[in-house]
Scaffold this motif. Sequence first.
Motif, PDB file in Angstrom:
ATOM      1  N   ALA A  55       0.988  -1.238  -0.081  1.00  0.00           N
ATOM      2  CA  ALA A  55      -0.040   0.021  -0.119  1.00  0.00           C
ATOM      3  C   ALA A  55       0.661   1.312  -0.033  1.00  0.00           C
ATOM      4  O   ALA A  55       2.108   1.230   0.426  1.00  0.00           O
ATOM      5  N   ALA A  56       0.223   2.405  -0.308  1.00  0.00           N
ATOM      6  CA  ALA A  56       1.183   3.558  -0.520  1.00  0.00           C
ATOM      7  C   ALA A  56       1.619   4.048   0.968  1.00  0.00           C
ATOM      8  O   ALA A  56       0.874   3.778   2.031  1.00  0.00           O
ATOM      9  N   LEU A  57       2.638   4.336   1.224  1.00  0.00           N
ATOM     10  CA  LEU A  57       3.149   4.900   2.550  1.00  0.00           C
ATOM     11  C   LEU A  57       2.584   6.188   2.931  1.00  0.00           C
ATOM     12  O   LEU A  57       3.023   6.543   4.109  1.00  0.00           O
ATOM     13  N   GLY A  58       1.977   7.125   2.223  1.00  0.00           N
ATOM     14  CA  GLY A  58       1.499   8.339   2.741  1.00  0.00           C
ATOM     15  C   GLY A  58       0.404   8.520   1.923  1.00  0.00           C
ATOM     16  O   GLY A  58      -0.550   7.715   1.284  1.00  0.00           O
ATOM     17  N   PRO A  59      -0.373   9.918   1.839  1.00  0.00           N
ATOM     18  CA  PRO A  59      -1.326  10.340   0.967  1.00  0.00           C
ATOM     19  C   PRO A  59      -1.245  10.529  -0.471  1.00  0.00           C
ATOM     20  O   PRO A  59      -1.284  11.722  -1.072  1.00  0.00           O
ATOM     21  N   TYR A  60      -0.984   9.554  -0.996  1.00  0.00           N
ATOM     22  CA  TYR A  60      -1.218   9.337  -2.513  1.00  0.00           C
ATOM     23  C   TYR A  60      -1.405   8.076  -3.041  1.00  0.00           C
ATOM     24  O   TYR A  60      -1.580   7.097  -2.217  1.00  0.00           O
ATOM     25  N   SER A  61      -1.650   8.019  -4.201  1.00  0.00           N
ATOM     26  CA  SER A  61      -2.288   6.552  -4.753  1.00  0.00           C
ATOM     27  C   SER A  61      -1.060   5.634  -5.510  1.00  0.00           C
ATOM     28  O   SER A  61      -0.078   6.426  -5.899  1.00  0.00           O
ATOM     29  N   SER A  62      -1.121   4.525  -5.292  1.00  0.00           N
ATOM     30  CA  SER A  62       0.045   3.846  -5.938  1.00  0.00           C
ATOM     31  C   SER A  62       0.181   3.480  -7.470  1.00  0.00           C
ATOM     32  O   SER A  62       1.157   3.924  -7.952  1.00  0.00           O
ATOM     33  N   ALA A  63      -1.024   4.093  -8.059  1.00  0.00           N
ATOM     34  CA  ALA A  63      -1.142   4.425  -9.540  1.00  0.00           C
ATOM     35  C   ALA A  63      -2.451   4.954  -9.604  1.00  0.00           C
ATOM     36  O   ALA A  63      -3.443   4.962  -9.066  1.00  0.00           O
ATOM     37  N   VAL A  64      -2.284   5.970 -10.908  1.00  0.00           N
ATOM     38  CA  VAL A  64      -3.614   6.671 -11.186  1.00  0.00           C
ATOM     39  C   VAL A  64      -3.602   6.614 -12.917  1.00  0.00           C
ATOM     40  O   VAL A  64      -2.753   6.653 -13.583  1.00  0.00           O
ATOM     41  N   LYS A  65      -4.750   6.048 -13.273  1.00  0.00           N
ATOM     42  CA  LYS A  65      -5.065   5.828 -14.747  1.00  0.00           C
ATOM     43  C   LYS A  65      -5.776   6.853 -14.998  1.00  0.00           C
ATOM     44  O   LYS A  65      -6.894   7.391 -14.533  1.00  0.00           O
ATOM     45  N   TYR A  71       0.020   6.041 -14.414  1.00  0.00           N
ATOM     46  CA  TYR A  71       1.170   6.521 -13.914  1.00  0.00           C
ATOM     47  C   TYR A  71       1.346   5.891 -12.649  1.00  0.00           C
ATOM     48  O   TYR A  71       0.505   5.916 -11.710  1.00  0.00           O
ATOM     49  N   LEU A  72       2.274   5.212 -12.364  1.00  0.00           N
ATOM     50  CA  LEU A  72       2.782   4.444 -10.947  1.00  0.00           C
ATOM     51  C   LEU A  72       3.591   5.497 -10.093  1.00  0.00           C
ATOM     52  O   LEU A  72       4.657   5.932 -10.920  1.00  0.00           O
ATOM     53  N   SER A  73       3.229   5.466  -9.017  1.00  0.00           N
ATOM     54  CA  SER A  73       4.127   6.005  -8.137  1.00  0.00           C
ATOM     55  C   SER A  73       5.522   5.011  -7.659  1.00  0.00           C
ATOM     56  O   SER A  73       5.392   4.060  -8.268  1.00  0.00           O
ATOM     57  N   GLY A  74       6.580   5.775  -7.368  1.00  0.00           N
ATOM     58  CA  GLY A  74       7.733   5.083  -7.346  1.00  0.00           C
ATOM     59  C   GLY A  74       7.573   3.957  -6.273  1.00  0.00           C
ATOM     60  O   GLY A  74       7.012   3.950  -5.107  1.00  0.00           O
ATOM     61  N   GLN A  75       7.872   2.686  -6.664  1.00  0.00           N
ATOM     62  CA  GLN A  75       7.831   1.369  -5.923  1.00  0.00           C
ATOM     63  C   GLN A  75       9.251   1.244  -5.271  1.00  0.00           C
ATOM     64  O   GLN A  75      10.387   1.194  -6.022  1.00  0.00           O
ATOM     65  N   ALA A 147      18.027   7.921 -14.310  1.00  0.00           N
ATOM     66  CA  ALA A 147      18.371   7.367 -13.115  1.00  0.00           C
ATOM     67  C   ALA A 147      19.117   8.495 -12.378  1.00  0.00           C
ATOM     68  O   ALA A 147      19.921   9.207 -13.169  1.00  0.00           O
ATOM     69  N   PHE A 148      18.999   8.522 -11.410  1.00  0.00           N
ATOM     70  CA  PHE A 148      19.541   9.712 -10.300  1.00  0.00           C
ATOM     71  C   PHE A 148      20.050   9.009  -8.808  1.00  0.00           C
ATOM     72  O   PHE A 148      18.978   8.125  -8.409  1.00  0.00           O
ATOM     73  N   GLN A 149      21.196   9.391  -8.345  1.00  0.00           N
ATOM     74  CA  GLN A 149      21.295   9.386  -6.935  1.00  0.00           C
ATOM     75  C   GLN A 149      20.632  10.420  -6.173  1.00  0.00           C
ATOM     76  O   GLN A 149      20.653  11.618  -6.745  1.00  0.00           O
ATOM     77  N   VAL A 150      19.946   9.971  -5.197  1.00  0.00           N
ATOM     78  CA  VAL A 150      19.301  10.938  -4.316  1.00  0.00           C
ATOM     79  C   VAL A 150      19.753  10.874  -2.914  1.00  0.00           C
ATOM     80  O   VAL A 150      20.564   9.911  -2.327  1.00  0.00           O
ATOM     81  N   ALA A 151      19.818  11.962  -2.004  1.00  0.00           N
ATOM     82  CA  ALA A 151      20.160  12.051  -0.787  1.00  0.00           C
ATOM     83  C   ALA A 151      19.631  10.645   0.166  1.00  0.00           C
ATOM     84  O   ALA A 151      20.336  10.274   0.938  1.00  0.00           O
ATOM     85  N   ALA A 152      18.399  10.524  -0.151  1.00  0.00           N
ATOM     86  CA  ALA A 152      17.717   9.517   0.978  1.00  0.00           C
ATOM     87  C   ALA A 152      16.359   9.087   0.042  1.00  0.00           C
ATOM     88  O   ALA A 152      15.846   9.771  -0.510  1.00  0.00           O
ATOM     89  N   LEU A 153      16.122   7.814   0.537  1.00  0.00           N
ATOM     90  CA  LEU A 153      14.564   7.274  -0.094  1.00  0.00           C
ATOM     91  C   LEU A 153      13.914   6.906   1.402  1.00  0.00           C
ATOM     92  O   LEU A 153      14.400   6.472   2.312  1.00  0.00           O
ATOM     93  N   PRO A 154      12.460   6.746   1.019  1.00  0.00           N
ATOM     94  CA  PRO A 154      11.772   6.444   2.280  1.00  0.00           C
ATOM     95  C   PRO A 154      11.893   5.050   2.938  1.00  0.00           C
ATOM     96  O   PRO A 154      12.636   4.116   1.919  1.00  0.00           O
TER      97      PRO A 154
END
Length: 167
Positions: A55-65, A71-75, A147-154
């Motif tokens: 399930a999504a970790l916050g107030p967003y959808s896993s995917a939206v059609k 459109y899929l949120s980051g997994q 592809a990117f390096q980020v400071a941190a991920l959830p």
Amino acid sequence: MAWGLALRASARAKGAYVLVCGMVDVRYYDIGDVPYGYQEVSMNKEAIVSSKAPAALGPYSSAVKVGDTLYLSGQLGLDPMTNELKDGVEAQAEQALTNIAAILGEVGATMQQVVKSTVLLADINDFAAVNEVYAGHFEAPYPARSAFQVAALPKGALVEIEVIAVL
């Protein structure tokens, strides 16, 4: 709003057309057909969830059609049964892609319908390892990808992958 009004006034002065953009379509209207200000475009969006993906970790959808686009949120590499991250970047990448496939499956889509992906890495040095796992889930023609390096991920994840698919 000032930009929209300026565009309309400029187009009227030149006798041209106004370009109206929305999430689901782009239309050209003869300037006489466009009401003052913005043209509204209706949009039907539907949240897509899968019991086979976390399930999504916050107030967003896993995917939206929206229309024929998903459109899929980051997994993350979260096991949907335990909601815990898999160990190691390869295992997390494999699980993230498995989660993506599960969400795509909810609308009858496959990984072959993915047209764009974005890979976020906690360490860019993991790019080759993730790329090897990634290659096992797609066939030519491959999706466009960033592809990117980020400071941190959830949740302290090592990799996150988001995609856009055309249905």
